[in-house]
Scaffold this active site. Structure first.
Site, PDB file in Angstrom:
ATOM      1  N   SER A 567       0.743  -1.276   0.036  1.00  0.00           N
ATOM      2  CA  SER A 567       0.101  -0.043  -0.201  1.00  0.00           C
ATOM      3  C   SER A 567       0.762   1.368  -0.157  1.00  0.00           C
ATOM      4  CB  SER A 567      -0.878   0.219   1.284  1.00  0.00           C
ATOM      5  OG  SER A 567      -0.209  -0.174   2.511  1.00  0.00           O
ATOM      6  N   ASN A 570       2.348   1.645  -3.620  1.00  0.00           N
ATOM      7  CA  ASN A 570       1.564   1.505  -4.653  1.00  0.00           C
ATOM      8  C   ASN A 570      -0.134   2.147  -4.720  1.00  0.00           C
ATOM      9  OD1 ASN A 570       3.249  -0.264  -6.150  1.00  0.00           O
ATOM     10  ND2 ASN A 570       2.833  -1.609  -4.683  1.00  0.00           N
ATOM     11  N   TYR A 571      -0.415   2.523  -3.365  1.00  0.00           N
ATOM     12  CA  TYR A 571      -1.749   3.233  -3.328  1.00  0.00           C
ATOM     13  C   TYR A 571      -1.817   4.508  -2.533  1.00  0.00           C
ATOM     14  CZ  TYR A 571      -3.517  -1.413  -5.140  1.00  0.00           C
ATOM     15  OH  TYR A 571      -3.659  -2.145  -6.010  1.00  0.00           O
ATOM     16  N   LEU A 572      -0.832   4.759  -1.738  1.00  0.00           N
ATOM     17  CA  LEU A 572      -0.878   5.749  -0.826  1.00  0.00           C
ATOM     18  C   LEU A 572      -0.063   6.999  -1.501  1.00  0.00           C
ATOM     19  CD1 LEU A 572      -0.070   4.235   2.552  1.00  0.00           C
ATOM     20  CD2 LEU A 572      -2.411   4.716   1.585  1.00  0.00           C
TER      21      LEU A 572
END
Length: 613
Positions: A567, A570-572
């Site tokens: 995360s 890649n997502y934060l």
């Protein structure tokens, strides 16, 4: 005054304005419209050089010049020494070179959990026997895996590994110099006149496929990648990479609409593997920035989208109801849409749109909560998703309706697929996908958790614990799991030993402080009072060290089955983390390592402590 945006130092009076709706590709053009009178000489280059200043192409062209050396191939197999034997049914057996290489793949993993799994064992043995590398005579003799003895092979590689660790400093330096030489030769490319670092320039060596979770293909043979498998991508006017002697490339392309340098198809799942630019490169940085800007744009329309799918829960059209419930799950539970399965993959993995009736159970009441949905299915990479979630009553009733007169193997959303869902998302917002929802919810969750958990009065260790807890909330939301590391118990024991020793030091320091106070009371001189102050400072230092160790133990225990890295990388939106660091005085180095700081250099330059996702 100067301000740094996107690794460029701009004069503050003309710096381009960032807002939710600004596409990164338009940033430079917008600035040029603001100040056409300002020449290039009046801009200063940031640390990343002038590559960030160059105008972006709008026709899909990623580069104009690309030159590189191609991939570095895994070294050829070195035969086992004569004194190292493979045994079958108790008898030493000399294997052919190709069969021996495959045997070493299994032998190296004897102490790994994988080799205890029946699926892994069966897949390995089937591929080993089917492989053309095993001779006819060997196939006639080797019939059962349980009669194969790989222990000498395993011991050989364990000893070899230990010997490598025990090499003298001079030998280790030689190995490092050789690695540096390979990095220098193969690890860089020329992209539009700039020397850019390549991500991973080595092909993956042959071995046994592991997969994640309980992957049905674990243990299968990953074949050696040869130059004849590789497609090279470069510019027409560049020097085309030379293949190894005696070999040729599968194909040479001149495709400037993609960013990969080389590609090949691996044999397990028939998926395409790429050699790409390093995450710190110009193109990768721009792509990351744009990804998070799209997620930020969702912030401005998400309330409208949520109102719409709630309205559609009562639609007369079943397809709209199903789409609305699926979108609710994607939004609230960060479920993937369900199109992540690799070509040729046989594992029964699903996403939101491909859920079957057997993957959920409905509970009117469970554990004191009403309208609970119990999910249980294999998600991406065969990672199990198990969750009990209370949902809104209309969602619960719709799910009951969707499941009526269906068998366990029937689709839950039989009027929906990923294509129609993605088309609907595009209609709601340009660039919107299920992954954008995932990125948005992950980033918003981090920002909200950091606000709730961080105290300005905490020390650095406590603030980092708060950050990891916020990150953990995101990882749980996104179902980023991992198996408990094999070294976990040992590392916790070592940490507990340090804690116990520190407690003993603390107890001794408390006793010494008491004696020093008694001595100062009796003598009433400057020296004894000074000694009391020293003992107090030592006690405070030891207390701080003990607190830090206890915080580390808590953090390690809480993180043992949660993968925080996925995360975070890649997502934060990294600007949230950078802003938090600047606001609370936490060094960015405590959150991102050197490689990650290079990847997110644009965010470190851009975000100040007031940044809002």
């Amino acid at each position: 005054m100067w301000t740094c945006i996107g690794n460029i130092l701009w004069p503050k009076r003309v710096a381009p304005t960032l807002c939710y709706g600004t596409k990164p590709g338009c940033l430079l053009k917008a600035w040029r419209r603001q100040c056409p009178w300002l020449g290039a000489a009046q801009r200063r280059e940031g640390s990343a050089g002038p590559k960030w200043q160059e105008e972006k192409s709008e026709d899909g062209v990623k580069w104009k010049q690309l030159e590189h050396k191609g991939p570095y191939f895994a070294p050829l197999y070195e035969p086992l020494p004569d004194e190292v034997h493979f045994y079958y049914d108790g008898n030493a057996m000399k294997l052919s070179l190709a069969a021996e290489e495959i045997a070493t793949f299994y032998g190296k993993m004897l102490d790994h959990e994988y080799t205890t799994k029946e699926v892994f064992q069966n897949n390995f043995f089937n591929d080993w026997q089917k492989a053309q590398e095993m001779t006819v005579e060997e196939k006639k003799i080797i019939k059962h895996l349980d009669k194969c003895d790989f222990t000498e092979i395993h011991k050989y590689f364990v000893d070899k590994n230990e010997a490598r660790k025990a090499l003298p400093k001079e030998e280790k330096q030689k190995l490092k110099e050789e690695a540096d030489r390979l990095q220098e030769e193969f690890g860089y490319c020329i992209l539009d006149g700039h020397r850019e670092k390549i991500g991973n320039f080595k092909t993956e060596p042959p071995g046994l496929f592991r997969g994640r979770g309980d992957h049905p293909k674990m243990g299968m043979l990953k074949k050696r990648i040869m130059p004849e498998d590789v497609i090279i991508n470069c510019s027409r006017d560049s020097k085309i990479p030379e293949p190894p002697p005696g070999h040729k490339w599968k194909e040479v392309r001149f495709d400037n609409t993609v960013t990969w340098l080389a590609s090949w198809t691996e044999n397990i799942q028939n998926s395409i593997k790429y050699i790409m630019l390093n995450p710190s490169s110009k193109l990768k940085g721009e792509k990351d920035w744009q990804k998070y800007e799209v997620a930020r744009r969702l912030k401005g329309v998400v309330d409208k989208i949520r109102f719409q799918y709630r309205f559609d829960w009562k639609s007369r059209e079943m397809r709209k109801r199903q789409r609305a419930v699926a979108l609710y799950f994607i939004d609230k539970l960060a479920l993937r849409a369900g199109n992540e399965k690799e070509e040729g993959e046989t594992a029964d993995t699903v996403g939101c749109c491909s859920l079957r009736v057997e993957h959920i159970q409905l509970h009117r009441e469970l554990d004191g909560q009403e309208h609970v949905v119990e999910f249980d299915f294999l998600g991406k990479d065969c990672i199990r998703y198990y969750n009990k979630v209370p949902v809104e009553k209309p969602v619960f009733k719709n799910l009951q309706l969707f499941m009526e007169n269906k068998d366990p193997g029937d689709d839950l959303f039989d009027r929906l697929n990923t294509s129609t869902l993605n088309k609907h998302l595009q209609d709601l917002m340009d660039g919107l996908t299920a992954k954008v929802f995932r990125t948005y919810n992950a980033s918003i969750t981090l920002q909200e958790q950091l606000r709730a958990l961080t105290s300005a009065e905490d020390n650095i260790a406590a603030k980092i614990l708060s950050y990891n807890r916020a990150n953990r909330a995101v990882a749980i939301l996104c179902n980023h799991q991992r198996a408990t590391p094999k070294t976990f118990e040992k590392s916790m024991q070592n940490l507990q030993t340090k804690i116990d020793a520190k407690k003993e030091q603390l107890a001794m320091a408390e006793q010494e402080l008491k004696r020093a106070k008694a001595d100062a009371k009796a003598r009433k001189d400057v020296k004894s009072k000074s000694n009391v102050d020293k003992k107090k400072k030592l006690l405070a230092k030891l207390e701080e060290q003990l607190t830090k160790l206890c915080t580390q133990a808590t953090d390690k225990e809480e993180n043992k089955q949660v993968a925080l890295g996925t995360s975070k990388l890649n997502y934060l939106d990294p600007r949230i983390s950078v802003a938090w660091c600047k606001k609370f005085g936490v060094p960015v180095e405590k959150i991102y390592n050197k490689t990650q700081r290079e990847k997110f250099a644009w965010a470190i330059d851009m975000a100040d402590e007031e940044f809002e996702f």
